[in-house]
Design a protein around this motif. Structure first.
Motif, mmCIF file in Angstrom:
data_model
loop_
_atom_site.group_PDB
_atom_site.id
_atom_site.type_symbol
_atom_site.label_atom_id
_atom_site.label_comp_id
_atom_site.label_asym_id
_atom_site.label_seq_id
_atom_site.Cartn_x
_atom_site.Cartn_y
_atom_site.Cartn_z
ATOM 1 N N PRO A 153 0.680 -1.079 0.062
ATOM 2 C CA PRO A 153 0.183 0.121 -0.045
ATOM 3 C C PRO A 153 0.942 1.106 -0.189
ATOM 4 O O PRO A 153 0.523 2.358 -0.585
ATOM 5 C CB PRO A 153 -0.738 0.035 1.299
ATOM 6 C CG PRO A 153 -0.793 -1.545 1.692
ATOM 7 C CD PRO A 153 0.583 -2.176 1.112
ATOM 8 N N LEU A 268 -5.533 -3.613 -3.508
ATOM 9 C CA LEU A 268 -5.017 -2.241 -3.956
ATOM 10 C C LEU A 268 -5.554 -1.867 -5.200
ATOM 11 O O LEU A 268 -6.128 -2.868 -6.134
ATOM 12 C CB LEU A 268 -3.630 -2.547 -3.999
ATOM 13 C CG LEU A 268 -2.703 -2.814 -2.827
ATOM 14 C CD1 LEU A 268 -1.285 -3.227 -3.314
ATOM 15 C CD2 LEU A 268 -2.952 -1.660 -1.929
ATOM 16 N N VAL A 386 -5.750 5.176 -0.999
ATOM 17 C CA VAL A 386 -4.415 4.879 -0.507
ATOM 18 C C VAL A 386 -3.958 6.154 0.253
ATOM 19 O O VAL A 386 -4.275 7.154 0.191
ATOM 20 C CB VAL A 386 -3.419 4.445 -1.871
ATOM 21 C CG1 VAL A 386 -3.661 3.339 -2.469
ATOM 22 C CG2 VAL A 386 -3.617 5.899 -2.791
#
Length: 392
Positions: A153, A268, A386
Motif C-alpha cells: 500500500p 489495492l 491509498v
C-alpha cells in the motif's frame, strides 16, 4: 530567480544582486534512450527530459553549486517537481556526483520527505542517508516494468537512481509513462481496465525469516526495525503486526502467520490518478505476472502473487498484451557513470535489463521519497483509497 530554461539559472541571495548559480541545457538522447510520449501527454513531451550543466569557462563544477541551484528551483513553486509531473522522468548527466554521500545530498536537495519503508521485498542496506542499493538480485534476472512498491500500500512518490558503476554490456533501466500505458490499454483491452477499476487487485506477499532469493529481504528487514536484543517471539510478532498496521488500510490489509514467516494480502487499486490533473495512471507491476515472466522465476521461490480483487486469476491474454504495450512505449536508459535518474513514481514505470560480466560490474543506488500528496483513487470504493504510512 532560477528558471528551467537553456539560459542561466539564477538565485537571489539576501543583500546581494542576483548571482548566476548554474546553467543547465536540455539535450537529446538516441531514439532507443528517449522518445516523444503519446496521449495524454502534451505534444512534444519526451521521456526522459535530459539535462546537463553547461560550463563554458571550463571551471570545475562544485556539488554545492548544484545543490543550491536545485533548492532555488524547488523554492519557486517546485519547478523540477512540475517538470517531473509532465515528463515522468528527468535525467541529470555530468554532475559531480561520485559516491553514495554525494548522491544523498543531491537527492535531498529536492526537498521531499524521505520514505520510511514498510514491508520491503528487496534488501536495502543503508549506504548513506536514505540511500541503498537499487536491487541486488542476480544479473541474469530481468525485472519487468513496474511502479516502485506497487505490491504494497505505501509506495514512494519519487524515486532517484544513481549510476555508480555501469555494465559494459546490458544493464539498461527501462522507463515508460503509466499515463500513456493506461490510455493504450483502455483503448485496446477495455474489458481489462473495466475489471481493474471494478475489482482492483489482491496482492499477496510472502515474507520469511530467511532470505528467499538473491537480493530479497528477510522478515526482520521488512518489519523488524523496532526489534531489540532480548525480544522473545511473542514480542517480535507484536512489533511486526504494529508495523503492518502502519499501512493504515484496516480490513483491506490482512495477514496470516505461517511456519517461518507471514503472508500479507492487500486489496489495492491498480488504477490511480495523478495529483493535480486527475488523469488515470496504471500503477502496477502486472507485467511480471505474464507466462514468460512466471517461467523465468520458476527456478526460485516467487514472493508475490497478484489476482483480481475478487480473488479470481487475471487472464493470461490480458497480462501478455499489457506487457507488449509496455514494451512498445518504453525506452532503455543506457547508463553513463554518474548519471542520476529521477522518476515521478505515480506516472512513470521502470525495470532492469540483465547484463554481461560480473555481478559487481553494475552498481545502481536508489533513494526513495514521499510527496505532498498520494495518488488519488480512480473510484469511490473504500479499498481504492491509498494513504501515506501512519506515524510509528
Amino acid at each position: 530567480m532560477a528558471t528551467l530554461t537553456q539560459t542561466a539559472f539564477q538565485a537571489l541571495e539576501p543583500g546581494k544582486a542576483a548571482l548566476p548559480l548554474l546553467t543547465f541545457e536540455q539535450f537529446s538522447l538516441p531514439p532507443s534512450n528517449q522518445r516523444v510520449l503519446g496521449a495524454p501527454h502534451a505534444e512534444g513531451t519526451t521521456i526522459p527530459l535530459a539535462l546537463r550543466p553547461s560550463n563554458p569557462d571550463g571551471a570545475e563544477l562544485e556539488l554545492d553549486t548544484v545543490i543550491e541551484t536545485i533548492k532555488s528551483l524547488q523554492a519557486q513553486g517546485g519547478i523540477l517537481t512540475k517538470k517531473l509531473s509532465q515528463h515522468g522522468a528527468l535525467l541529470f548527466r555530468g554532475l559531480p556526483v561520485h559516491n553514495a554521500d554525494d548522491f544523498s545530498k543531491f537527492a535531498h536537495a529536492f526537498g521531499y520527505k524521505p520514505r520510511y519503508i514498510i514491508g520491503v521485498v528487496v534488501n536495502r542496506p543503508e549506504m548513506a542517508p536514505n540511500v541503498a542499493p537499487a536491487n541486488e538480485s542476480s544479473k541474469d534476472l530481468t525485472i519487468s516494468m513496474h511502479n516502485e512498491s506497487d505490491e504494497v500500500p505505501h509506495a514512494p512518490e519519487y524515486v532517484f537512481f544513481y549510476g555508480h558503476r555501469v555494465a559494459k554490456s546490458g544493464g539498461e533501466t527501462p522507463m515508460a509513462s503509466s499515463l500513456e500505458l493506461f490510455r493504450r490499454v483502455q483503448q485496446e483491452i477495455p474489458d481489462f481496465i473495466a475489471q481493474l477499476a471494478e475489482k482492483g487487485i489482491l496482492s499477496r506477499v510472502t515474507y520469511k525469516v530467511d532470505k528467499q532469493s538473491a537480493g530479497g529481504s528477510t522478515l526482520k528487514q521488512a518489519f523488524g526495525k523496532a526489534f531489540q536484543d532480548g525480544d522473545d517471539a511473542a514480542t517480535k510478532r507484536a512489533k511486526i503486526e504494529a508495523q503492518i498496521r502502519r499501512y493504515g488500510r484496516g480490513a483491506h490489509t490482512t495477514w496470516e502467520w505461517l511456519d517461518g514467516g507471514v503472508v500479507l494480502t492487500h486489496r489495492l487499486p491498480a488504477i490511480r490518478t495523478q495529483p493535480g490533473t486527475n488523469l488515470p495512471t496504471l500503477f502496477t507491476g502486472l507485467a511480471a505476472s505474464t507466462r514468460i515472466a512466471r517461467a523465468r522465476v520458476s527456478s526460485r521461490q516467487d514472493t508475490s502473487q497478484q489476482l483480481f480483487g475478487d480473488g479470481t486469476p487475471i487472464p493470461d491474454e490480458y497480462l501478455d498484451r499489457l506487457k507488449e504495450i509496455a514494451d512498445e512505449i518504453r525506452v532503455l536508459h543506457k547508463w553513463q557513470r554518474g548519471d542520476v535518474l529521477v522518476y515521478d513514481n505515480v506516472i512513470a514505470q521502470h525495470g532492469r535489463e540483465p547484463w554481461q560480466g560480473e555481478q559487481a560490474d553494475r552498481v545502481i543506488m536508489a533513494s526513495l521519497f514521499d510527496g505532498e500528496q498520494v495518488p488519488g483513487a480512480y473510484n469511490d470504493e473504500d479499498w481504492a483509497q491509498v494513504v501515506q504510512a501512519l506515524d510509528g
